[in-house]
Structures are given as C-alpha cells and as structure tokens.
Design an enzyme around this catalytic site. Sequence first.
Site, PDB file in Angstrom:
ATOM      1  CB  CYS A  73      -0.866   0.239   1.116  1.00  0.00           C
ATOM      2  SG  CYS A  73      -0.259   0.305   2.797  1.00  0.00           S
ATOM      3  CG  HIS A 112      -4.518   0.030   4.181  1.00  0.00           C
ATOM      4  ND1 HIS A 112      -3.746  -0.553   3.151  1.00  0.00           N
ATOM      5  CD2 HIS A 112      -5.596   0.516   3.527  1.00  0.00           C
ATOM      6  CE1 HIS A 112      -4.266  -0.517   2.021  1.00  0.00           C
ATOM      7  NE2 HIS A 112      -5.446  -0.129   2.233  1.00  0.00           N
ATOM      8  CG  ASP A 127      -7.000   0.518  -0.960  1.00  0.00           C
ATOM      9  OD1 ASP A 127      -5.889   0.252  -1.481  1.00  0.00           O
ATOM     10  OD2 ASP A 127      -7.358   0.017   0.181  1.00  0.00           O
TER      11      ASP A 127
END
Length: 275
Positions: A73, A112, A127
């Site tokens: 991420c 995250h 995302d």
Amino acid sequence: MSEPRLTNRALYLQRLGFDTPPAPTLETLRQLQLRHTGAFPFENLTTLSGEPVLIDLGSIEQKVLHQGRGGYCYELNYLYLTLLQELGFEVRGISGRVVMGQPEGAWTARTHRLSLVTLDGVRYITDVGFGGMVPTAPLLLDSPAEQPTPHEPYRIEQHADGYTLRAKVGDEWRAMYIFDLQRQEDIDYCVGNWYVSTHPQSPFVRQLMVARTGEGWRRTLNNGSFAIHRIGHESERRQMADLQDLLGVLEGEFGIRVPTQATLMHTLEQLIKLQ
C-alpha cells in the site's frame, strides 16, 4: 516546496491502457482502479529480502514501472495518488487499520494507506494496495448501502471513530479495515512503512503475500499456497512443490520479475515448507 512528479507518466498510463491522459471523471477513476489492480501486483518480496522498502516517489516509480515489480500500500497507493493528482483529480492520502482476519471489534496499528477522492462534491475512497481483497472500484464514502464492484460487493459503515470497510465474502460481511479522514503527512506514512517492513511482529516480514486481479478472478499466493478465486465458483488451490515452482508462479501468474537475491531465495525456500 513543490510536490514530486512522475518522471514517466506516459508509460504508467500505457500500462493502464491509456494512450493519452484521460479526463478526471468517475468513469476514469473506475477504469484506473480496476486496471491498476490487474496490471501491478500486490507483493512484499522486498521485506522478505531484508532490504529497506523505499517509499519516495522516484524509488517506487523505478521499481514498479521499470523493474517489473509490484509493491504494497505505501508504494502502490502513493504512485496511484500522484497519477490521480496529475490527471486533475481532487485527491489526498488517508490511512487506516487493517482488521481483516481479526476478531470483530479489534483495533490494530495504523498501517494502511489509501486515498480520498472528491468528485463534484461527492466523496469516494479509492485503493489499489490492499492485497487479496483490494476493492476493484471506487466506493462512495457517505453511503451505508451495499456497493457492487467488478468483484465482491462492499459497504462502508460509519461509526464514532471513523469508518469500517466490509466486503461480502460468501454470505458474510467481513471487516477489511477501519479508516478515518485525518490529515496525513509523509512522516506518518514513513512511520507506518517502517513498522510494516521491519517489526518482527509484522506479517510482511514473516510471510509471502502476493495478489492480482483479473476479469472475474483474483489470484493470491501466501507462502507456498497458490489460489485462483473465481467469482461464483469454488477456489482452485495448489501447493508449491519447490522454489522453481514458486518462481514460475510469481512470474507467470503475477507478472513479477523476481530479484535473484540470495537472502530472498533462501527465505522463499523456507516459506514454501510452512504448509
């Protein structure tokens, strides 16, 4: 100080199927997110090699666009955020706490990275760096309704501490991560990345995690277990026989050019045995 910019935006867009920069619309956002999760795999090979995970834009761009790699991420969502900004989207980075696989009500570390996009006054989360359950479409933030994607349905629940993202897996709504809209700076992401890539309790330093999406399917690799999850069908699973089998899957099924680094090869061999 000016924001870092992509050095090869044209190549990045070509990898995503665009010959010219698309307009900053909701349809563009949908196409970008879906194609990104298919073109650039989620993977943590660098953490398993013992090398530092560099999250400055130049290093990420070199790794993902030129070295045949993916990332996690802090890499993929930063690269993607920069592309969205350069295409004219109103977007900023936010962060969350991964609770997938944890007991209901668990509260984990803030590790995250994702992004918040506002289009015509409507807010969405987007995302491209959440592994095997990454959403493959932007999701309306201010709606509790079930939201379809090209893969599983998702929904966002608002609560006193922010929001919980849930995915419908089979007949069960499973929590993926908790997030809020708190302002984040580079140092916040550096701290999260440092924990994820170096802390002995971080799963990223203890197991291989690879994922990629495609039309109607998700592929995942966890240590020596490879699976293809087809929407509406039973998952297909098989165990890696040896290191060469694993390397073949990484290249053939995920499109990853694996670095021939001795520490990494040794670690992967050990992980295959953890069945």
